[in-house]
Write an enzyme that holds these catalytic residues in place. Structure first.
Site, short mmCIF file in Angstrom:
data_model
loop_
_atom_site.label_atom_id
_atom_site.label_comp_id
_atom_site.label_asym_id
_atom_site.label_seq_id
_atom_site.Cartn_x
_atom_site.Cartn_y
_atom_site.Cartn_z
N LYS A 81 38.80 25.53 -3.25
CA LYS A 81 38.70 24.47 -4.26
C LYS A 81 37.40 23.67 -4.11
O LYS A 81 36.69 23.45 -5.08
CB LYS A 81 39.85 23.46 -4.13
CG LYS A 81 41.23 23.99 -4.28
CD LYS A 81 42.25 22.85 -4.25
CE LYS A 81 42.32 22.10 -2.93
NZ LYS A 81 42.91 22.84 -1.83
N ARG A 113 48.26 15.95 -5.38
CA ARG A 113 48.90 16.87 -4.45
C ARG A 113 50.42 16.76 -4.53
O ARG A 113 51.13 17.49 -3.84
CB ARG A 113 48.46 16.55 -3.03
CG ARG A 113 47.42 17.50 -2.46
CD ARG A 113 47.13 17.07 -1.05
NE ARG A 113 46.51 18.08 -0.24
CZ ARG A 113 45.20 18.21 -0.10
NH1 ARG A 113 44.37 17.46 -0.75
NH2 ARG A 113 44.72 19.14 0.71
N ARG A 142 36.18 28.37 8.73
CA ARG A 142 35.56 27.32 7.91
C ARG A 142 34.80 26.34 8.80
O ARG A 142 35.26 25.95 9.86
CB ARG A 142 36.64 26.59 7.12
CG ARG A 142 36.07 25.48 6.27
CD ARG A 142 36.96 25.16 5.12
NE ARG A 142 38.08 24.32 5.50
CZ ARG A 142 38.90 23.77 4.60
NH1 ARG A 142 38.73 24.04 3.32
NH2 ARG A 142 39.90 23.03 4.99
N ARG A 179 36.90 21.38 11.29
CA ARG A 179 37.82 20.27 11.06
C ARG A 179 39.00 20.36 12.03
O ARG A 179 39.51 21.45 12.29
CB ARG A 179 38.35 20.33 9.62
CG ARG A 179 37.37 19.75 8.64
CD ARG A 179 37.76 20.04 7.21
NE ARG A 179 39.16 19.77 6.89
CZ ARG A 179 39.63 19.82 5.65
NH1 ARG A 179 38.84 20.11 4.64
NH2 ARG A 179 40.90 19.57 5.42
N ARG A 188 50.23 22.87 6.97
CA ARG A 188 49.63 22.47 5.70
C ARG A 188 50.07 23.41 4.57
O ARG A 188 50.27 22.99 3.44
CB ARG A 188 48.11 22.45 5.81
CG ARG A 188 47.61 21.30 6.67
CD ARG A 188 46.15 21.46 7.05
NE ARG A 188 45.27 21.32 5.92
CZ ARG A 188 44.03 21.81 5.88
NH1 ARG A 188 43.54 22.46 6.91
NH2 ARG A 188 43.28 21.62 4.83
P1 AMP Z 1 41.56 18.31 1.97
O1 AMP Z 1 40.17 18.02 2.43
O2 AMP Z 1 41.72 18.18 0.49
O3 AMP Z 1 42.09 19.61 2.52
O4 AMP Z 1 42.48 17.15 2.60
C1 AMP Z 1 42.66 17.01 3.99
C2 AMP Z 1 43.92 16.21 4.28
O5 AMP Z 1 43.80 14.89 3.73
C3 AMP Z 1 45.19 16.78 3.68
O6 AMP Z 1 45.79 17.79 4.48
C4 AMP Z 1 46.07 15.53 3.60
O7 AMP Z 1 46.58 15.18 4.87
C5 AMP Z 1 45.06 14.45 3.21
N1 AMP Z 1 44.94 14.35 1.73
C6 AMP Z 1 43.84 14.66 0.96
N2 AMP Z 1 44.11 14.45 -0.34
C7 AMP Z 1 45.39 14.01 -0.40
C8 AMP Z 1 46.25 13.65 -1.47
N3 AMP Z 1 45.86 13.71 -2.75
N4 AMP Z 1 47.51 13.24 -1.15
C9 AMP Z 1 47.93 13.15 0.12
N5 AMP Z 1 47.17 13.50 1.18
C10 AMP Z 1 45.91 13.93 0.93
#
Ligand code: AMP
Length: 211
Positions: free
Chosen positions: A13, A88, A123, A156, A167
């Site tokens: 994404k 999400r 990654r 990360r 996740r």
């Molecule tokens: P991402 O970089 O989008 O993979 O986000 C990393 C982590 O941040 C996720 O696994 C969640 O713990 C948190 N996170 C990011 N966006 C959201 C969201 N819209 N709602 C809830 N948690 C989020």
């Protein structure tokens, strides 16, 4: 144009969102990036979010909705934006509705779970500018430093195998129902994530009529 990228963690994404952002001239808003910045800056929000993120769990809806509302009020969002990692949950999608935001297209990138697990292990991201790479599929120029800003690339904390599985479970339970939510509105397009980044990009651009 207001676009949402849906898809499991590691589906690509963020990478596709960045490419579309350049092509369409609209910003990408990633709640994950905003949260990681808060963690780096050790703000109260960052401190509270860190253990949830490191455990593969979602940050509470109210918290991310507030972060997003604040970000969308900034000037660069006037002509549209791409949402990467938001919504999400159904509650987050409903929050967009309540804000009166009409989404034009939702691009759902589909990649099988086993592929995701292999991909996320490779990654890497740039702690300086947030750019993302993959050791095999999308390496930086020298493989170790960010091509854009030169910082040493890192992995990360939530890309460790046990966290990835958690996740994915959270994704299937709470986020995947959004596919139906947007399908019903006739704005969902599913793109199958390909081995080659360029192939996924071509499918994404076609889905968004940006070719
Ligand atoms: P991402 O970089 O989008 O993979 O986000 C990393 C982590 O941040 C996720 O696994 C969640 O713990 C948190 N996170 C990011 N966006 C959201 C969201 N819209 N709602 C809830 N948690 C989020």
């Amino acid at each position: 144009m207001k676009i949402i990228f849906l898809g499991a963690p590691g589906a690509g994404k963020g990478t596709q969102a960045e490419l579309v952002s350049k092509k369409a001239g609209i910003p990408t808003i990633s709640t994950g990036v905003i949260l990681r910045e808060a963690i780096k800056d050790k703000t109260p929000l960052g401190i509270a979010a860190k253990s949830l993120i490191d455990n593969g769990q979602l940050v509470p809806d109210e918290v991310v909705i507030e972060l997003l509302t604040e970000r969308l009020s900034q000037d660069d969002c006037k002509n549209g934006y791409i949402l990467d990692g938001f919504p999400r949950t159904i509650a987050q999608a409903e929050a967009l509705d309540k804000m009166g935001i009409a989404i034009d297209k939702v691009v759902n990138i589909y990649v099988a779970d086993e592929t995701i697990i292999n991909r996320l292990a490779g990654r890497r991201s740039c702690p300086g500018c947030g750019a993302t790479y993959h050791v095999v599929f999308n390496p930086s120029e020298d493989g170790e430093h960010c091509t854009g800003c030169g910082a040493v690339l890192t992995q990360r904390d939530d890309d460790k195998p046990e966290t990835i599985r958690k996740r994915l479970t959270v994704y299937h339970e709470l986020t995947a129902p959004l596919e139906q939510f947007y399908e019903k509105r006739g704005i969902l397009v599913t793109v199958e994530g390909q081995e080659e980044l360029a192939d996924t990009t071509a499918l994404t651009m076609k889905a968004l009529e940006l070719l």
